[in-house]
Write a protein that holds these residues in place. Structure first.
Motif, PDB file in Angstrom:
ATOM      1  N   GLU A  82       0.831  -1.211   0.000  1.00 16.10           N
ATOM      2  CA  GLU A  82       0.000   0.000   0.000  1.00 16.10           C
ATOM      3  C   GLU A  82       0.867   1.263   0.000  1.00 16.10           C
ATOM      4  OE1 GLU A  82      -0.665  -2.733   1.874  1.00 16.10           O
ATOM      5  OE2 GLU A  82      -2.374  -3.286   0.599  1.00 16.10           O
ATOM      6  N   ARG A  86       0.928   4.083  -2.891  1.00 18.22           N
ATOM      7  CA  ARG A  86       0.648   5.520  -2.679  1.00 18.22           C
ATOM      8  C   ARG A  86       1.814   6.368  -3.174  1.00 18.22           C
ATOM      9  NH1 ARG A  86      -2.294   3.589   1.759  1.00 18.22           N
ATOM     10  NH2 ARG A  86      -0.510   3.412   3.127  1.00 18.22           N
ATOM     11  N   THR A  88       4.002   5.589  -5.466  1.00 22.30           N
ATOM     12  CA  THR A  88       4.101   5.532  -6.932  1.00 22.30           C
ATOM     13  C   THR A  88       3.011   6.371  -7.575  1.00 22.30           C
ATOM     14  OG1 THR A  88       4.982   3.299  -6.694  1.00 22.30           O
ATOM     15  CG2 THR A  88       4.303   3.965  -8.902  1.00 22.30           C
ATOM     16  N   HIS A  93       0.977  10.886 -10.655  1.00 21.61           N
ATOM     17  CA  HIS A  93       0.044  12.016 -10.805  1.00 21.61           C
ATOM     18  C   HIS A  93       0.782  13.351 -10.800  1.00 21.61           C
ATOM     19  CE1 HIS A  93      -3.532   9.575 -10.865  1.00 21.61           C
ATOM     20  NE2 HIS A  93      -3.240   9.005  -9.715  1.00 21.61           N
ATOM     21  N   TYR A 122       7.887  -2.883 -11.792  1.00 21.19           N
ATOM     22  CA  TYR A 122       7.241  -2.449 -10.547  1.00 21.19           C
ATOM     23  C   TYR A 122       7.504  -3.522  -9.483  1.00 21.19           C
ATOM     24  CZ  TYR A 122       3.719  -0.382  -7.483  1.00 21.19           C
ATOM     25  OH  TYR A 122       3.092   0.216  -6.429  1.00 21.19           O
ATOM     26  N   GLU A 126       2.448  -8.998  -8.737  1.00 20.22           N
ATOM     27  CA  GLU A 126       1.022  -9.097  -9.100  1.00 20.22           C
ATOM     28  C   GLU A 126       0.514  -7.744  -9.618  1.00 20.22           C
ATOM     29  OE1 GLU A 126      -0.600  -9.867  -4.910  1.00 20.22           O
ATOM     30  OE2 GLU A 126      -1.992  -8.320  -5.597  1.00 20.22           O
ATOM     31  N   CYS A 127       1.013  -6.658  -9.024  1.00 23.06           N
ATOM     32  CA  CYS A 127       0.619  -5.307  -9.464  1.00 23.06           C
ATOM     33  C   CYS A 127       1.146  -5.056 -10.877  1.00 23.06           C
ATOM     34  CB  CYS A 127       1.169  -4.235  -8.530  1.00 23.06           C
ATOM     35  SG  CYS A 127       0.898  -4.543  -6.776  1.00 23.06           S
ATOM     36  N   CYS A 153      -5.507   9.229 -14.366  1.00 20.66           N
ATOM     37  CA  CYS A 153      -6.676   9.123 -13.480  1.00 20.66           C
ATOM     38  C   CYS A 153      -7.510   7.898 -13.879  1.00 20.66           C
ATOM     39  CB  CYS A 153      -7.501  10.400 -13.571  1.00 20.66           C
ATOM     40  SG  CYS A 153      -8.892  10.394 -12.431  1.00 20.66           S
ATOM     41  N   HIS A 156      -5.689   4.661 -12.971  1.00 23.30           N
ATOM     42  CA  HIS A 156      -5.706   4.512 -11.505  1.00 23.30           C
ATOM     43  C   HIS A 156      -7.104   4.013 -11.084  1.00 23.30           C
ATOM     44  CE1 HIS A 156      -4.371   6.490  -7.398  1.00 23.30           C
ATOM     45  NE2 HIS A 156      -4.903   5.290  -7.221  1.00 23.30           N
ATOM     46  N   ASN A 157      -8.133   4.522 -11.738  1.00 16.91           N
ATOM     47  CA  ASN A 157      -9.486   4.069 -11.400  1.00 16.91           C
ATOM     48  C   ASN A 157      -9.700   2.598 -11.752  1.00 16.91           C
ATOM     49  OD1 ASN A 157     -10.730   6.158 -10.028  1.00 16.91           O
ATOM     50  ND2 ASN A 157     -11.358   7.230 -11.908  1.00 16.91           N
ATOM     51  N   VAL A 159      -7.379   0.333 -11.549  1.00 19.94           N
ATOM     52  CA  VAL A 159      -6.742  -0.374 -10.424  1.00 19.94           C
ATOM     53  C   VAL A 159      -7.639  -0.265  -9.187  1.00 19.94           C
ATOM     54  CG1 VAL A 159      -4.700  -0.491  -8.926  1.00 19.94           C
ATOM     55  CG2 VAL A 159      -4.409  -0.016 -11.365  1.00 19.94           C
ATOM     56  N   LEU A 163      -9.524  -3.321  -6.878  1.00 27.58           N
ATOM     57  CA  LEU A 163      -9.270  -3.470  -5.437  1.00 27.58           C
ATOM     58  C   LEU A 163     -10.491  -3.059  -4.609  1.00 27.58           C
ATOM     59  CD1 LEU A 163      -5.661  -1.899  -5.323  1.00 27.58           C
ATOM     60  CD2 LEU A 163      -6.252  -4.335  -5.295  1.00 27.58           C
ATOM     61  N   LYS A 165     -11.945  -0.256  -4.505  1.00 28.02           N
ATOM     62  CA  LYS A 165     -11.810   1.096  -3.946  1.00 28.02           C
ATOM     63  C   LYS A 165     -12.717   2.027  -4.736  1.00 28.02           C
ATOM     64  CE  LYS A 165      -6.941   0.573  -2.631  1.00 28.02           C
ATOM     65  NZ  LYS A 165      -6.908   0.687  -1.176  1.00 28.02           N
ATOM     66  N   ARG A 176      -6.711  17.867  -6.985  1.00 27.28           N
ATOM     67  CA  ARG A 176      -6.088  16.931  -6.032  1.00 27.28           C
ATOM     68  C   ARG A 176      -4.554  16.979  -6.121  1.00 27.28           C
ATOM     69  NH1 ARG A 176      -3.209  14.575  -3.312  1.00 27.28           N
ATOM     70  NH2 ARG A 176      -3.341  12.507  -2.367  1.00 27.28           N
TER      71      ARG A 176
HETATM   72  P1  FAD Z   1      -4.065   5.034  -3.637  1.00 27.66           P
HETATM   73  O1  FAD Z   1      -4.878   4.216  -4.599  1.00 27.66           O
HETATM   74  O2  FAD Z   1      -2.623   4.687  -3.494  1.00 27.66           O
HETATM   75  O3  FAD Z   1      -4.202   6.563  -4.069  1.00 27.66           O
HETATM   76  C1  FAD Z   1      -3.451   7.587  -3.428  1.00 27.66           C
HETATM   77  C2  FAD Z   1      -4.273   8.855  -3.490  1.00 27.66           C
HETATM   78  O4  FAD Z   1      -4.498   9.193  -4.847  1.00 27.66           O
HETATM   79  C3  FAD Z   1      -5.666   8.722  -2.897  1.00 27.66           C
HETATM   80  O5  FAD Z   1      -5.632   8.984  -1.531  1.00 27.66           O
HETATM   81  C4  FAD Z   1      -6.472   9.741  -3.676  1.00 27.66           C
HETATM   82  O6  FAD Z   1      -6.371  11.028  -3.104  1.00 27.66           O
HETATM   83  C5  FAD Z   1      -5.793   9.793  -5.017  1.00 27.66           C
HETATM   84  N1  FAD Z   1      -6.494   9.023  -6.041  1.00 27.66           N
HETATM   85  C6  FAD Z   1      -7.192   7.879  -5.928  1.00 27.66           C
HETATM   86  N2  FAD Z   1      -7.648   7.478  -7.113  1.00 27.66           N
HETATM   87  C7  FAD Z   1      -7.230   8.398  -8.009  1.00 27.66           C
HETATM   88  C8  FAD Z   1      -7.380   8.556  -9.405  1.00 27.66           C
HETATM   89  N3  FAD Z   1      -8.073   7.686 -10.139  1.00 27.66           N
HETATM   90  N4  FAD Z   1      -6.827   9.636  -9.981  1.00 27.66           N
HETATM   91  C9  FAD Z   1      -6.131  10.548  -9.280  1.00 27.66           C
HETATM   92  N5  FAD Z   1      -5.964  10.449  -7.953  1.00 27.66           N
HETATM   93  C10 FAD Z   1      -6.492   9.398  -7.322  1.00 27.66           C
HETATM   94  N6  FAD Z   1      -2.255  -2.969  -5.155  1.00 27.66           N
HETATM   95  C11 FAD Z   1      -2.742  -4.232  -5.122  1.00 27.66           C
HETATM   96  O7  FAD Z   1      -3.071  -4.732  -4.060  1.00 27.66           O
HETATM   97  N7  FAD Z   1      -2.878  -4.968  -6.287  1.00 27.66           N
HETATM   98  C12 FAD Z   1      -2.527  -4.478  -7.506  1.00 27.66           C
HETATM   99  O8  FAD Z   1      -2.645  -5.153  -8.522  1.00 27.66           O
HETATM  100  C13 FAD Z   1      -1.982  -3.158  -7.558  1.00 27.66           C
HETATM  101  N8  FAD Z   1      -1.574  -2.614  -8.721  1.00 27.66           N
HETATM  102  C14 FAD Z   1      -0.971  -1.390  -8.736  1.00 27.66           C
HETATM  103  C15 FAD Z   1      -0.467  -0.881  -9.939  1.00 27.66           C
HETATM  104  C16 FAD Z   1       0.192   0.334  -9.960  1.00 27.66           C
HETATM  105  C17 FAD Z   1       0.786   0.864 -11.252  1.00 27.66           C
HETATM  106  C18 FAD Z   1       0.342   1.081  -8.772  1.00 27.66           C
HETATM  107  C19 FAD Z   1       1.072   2.397  -8.796  1.00 27.66           C
HETATM  108  C20 FAD Z   1      -0.180   0.594  -7.583  1.00 27.66           C
HETATM  109  C21 FAD Z   1      -0.843  -0.638  -7.543  1.00 27.66           C
HETATM  110  N9  FAD Z   1      -1.367  -1.156  -6.350  1.00 27.66           N
HETATM  111  C22 FAD Z   1      -1.872  -2.424  -6.324  1.00 27.66           C
HETATM  112  C23 FAD Z   1      -1.401  -0.313  -5.138  1.00 27.66           C
HETATM  113  C24 FAD Z   1      -2.797   0.352  -5.018  1.00 27.66           C
HETATM  114  O9  FAD Z   1      -3.170   0.982  -6.223  1.00 27.66           O
HETATM  115  C25 FAD Z   1      -2.850   1.434  -3.915  1.00 27.66           C
HETATM  116  O10 FAD Z   1      -1.769   2.341  -4.114  1.00 27.66           O
HETATM  117  C26 FAD Z   1      -2.756   0.909  -2.490  1.00 27.66           C
HETATM  118  O11 FAD Z   1      -3.734  -0.085  -2.293  1.00 27.66           O
HETATM  119  C27 FAD Z   1      -2.983   2.062  -1.481  1.00 27.66           C
HETATM  120  O12 FAD Z   1      -4.279   2.603  -1.741  1.00 27.66           O
HETATM  121  P2  FAD Z   1      -4.852   3.920  -1.119  1.00 27.66           P
HETATM  122  O13 FAD Z   1      -6.324   3.663  -0.867  1.00 27.66           O
HETATM  123  O14 FAD Z   1      -4.052   4.385   0.033  1.00 27.66           O
HETATM  124  O15 FAD Z   1      -4.767   5.058  -2.231  1.00 27.66           O
END
Ligand code: FAD
Length: 197
Positions: A82, A86, A88, A93, A122, A126-127, A153, A156-157, A159, A163, A165, A176
């Motif tokens: 996690e 965050r 990355t 972004h 990366y 799995e990611c 964006c 990220h959505n 992904v 999950l 989210k 943001r």
């Molecule tokens: P994050 O998803 O890390 O987001 C950080 C912040 O970005 C959020 O607090 C919000 O303010 C903002 N945000 C959220 N969504 C968006 C958006 N669409 N556009 C702009 N800003 C946004 N984890 C896994 O378990 N399995 C996977 O397969 C996986 N694949 C990944 C692939 C990549 C390339 C990356 C970079 C990460 C991946 N992760 C994966 C990690 C996962 O995406 C999250 O980073 C992690 O679960 C922490 O989530 P979080 O809820 O803290 O916020």
């Protein structure tokens, strides 16, 4: 004149105290380990404490109470999936926000390569594998700053959805992330005056 037993006891306590401090600091990876005594006073410089009341506290409780300690412990140990995610996403972004309105041909090529490398290297397999699939069905859009930040964006959505989210509203992405807080925009990436298609 020879020292009295109480003075000797105090000196011995100071030596032991400094030794424990040094060992604990090395163990938890704190900088500024004291290398010597400081004229008979307890040295808490290791913990960079400015509080005068702290001088009367035992070394171990100082270590526990030091406000930097959780951060130090966190930064010293392995990160979670996690935290890596965050960090990355923050990088990606922010890159999207800093990307030029009119990128050069090289910049467009670099962003595509960066994403391809990310999907291979990366440090969470799995990611990375999932991101490879995401890239295959959503090729990088890097024709302008707006295009890249919206594309980021969107992916990220994807992904987020996998999950479970919530979906982030992409019309809020500039609010943001925005441009990097850097004096006189000196961190901005320079683009081209015209497109190089
Ligand atoms: P994050 O998803 O890390 O987001 C950080 C912040 O970005 C959020 O607090 C919000 O303010 C903002 N945000 C959220 N969504 C968006 C958006 N669409 N556009 C702009 N800003 C946004 N984890 C896994 O378990 N399995 C996977 O397969 C996986 N694949 C990944 C692939 C990549 C390339 C990356 C970079 C990460 C991946 N992760 C994966 C990690 C996962 O995406 C999250 O980073 C992690 O679960 C922490 O989530 P979080 O809820 O803290 O916020």
């Amino acid at each position: 004149m020879s020292e009295n037993p109480l003075q000797l006891l105090v000196k011995t306590y100071e030596k032991v105290s400094n030794c424990i401090q040094t060992q604990l600091a090395q163990f938890i990876g704190l900088p500024n380990v004291p290398s010597s005594h400081n004229n008979g006073h307890h040295s808490f410089s290791l913990l960079s404490s400015s509080s005068s009341s702290s001088k009367n506290q035992p070394v171990t409780s100082m270590l526990i109470q030091h406000s930097e300690l959780p951060k130090q412990e966190k930064s010293g140990g392995p990160v979670t999936k996690e935290e890596l995610g965050r960090a990355t996403w923050t990088f990606l972004h922010t890159l999207g926000a800093q990307y030029p309105d009119k990128p050069t041909r090289q910049q467009r090529k670099d962003v595509k390569e960066l994403m391809a490398i990310l999907s291979r290297m990366y440090p969470c397999s799995e990611c990375a594998d999932h991101f490879k699939e995401v890239l295959r069905s959503n090729p990088v859009q890097a024709g302008s700053q707006a295009e890249l930040s919206q594309w980021l964006c969107h992916v990220h959505n994807i992904v987020n959805r996998s999950l479970n989210k919530p979906k982030f509203p992409c019309d809020r992405v500039d609010a943001r992330w925005g441009k990097l807080d850097c004096e006189q925009r000196s961190c901005d990436l320079q683009g081209a005056d015209k497109f190089w298609f």
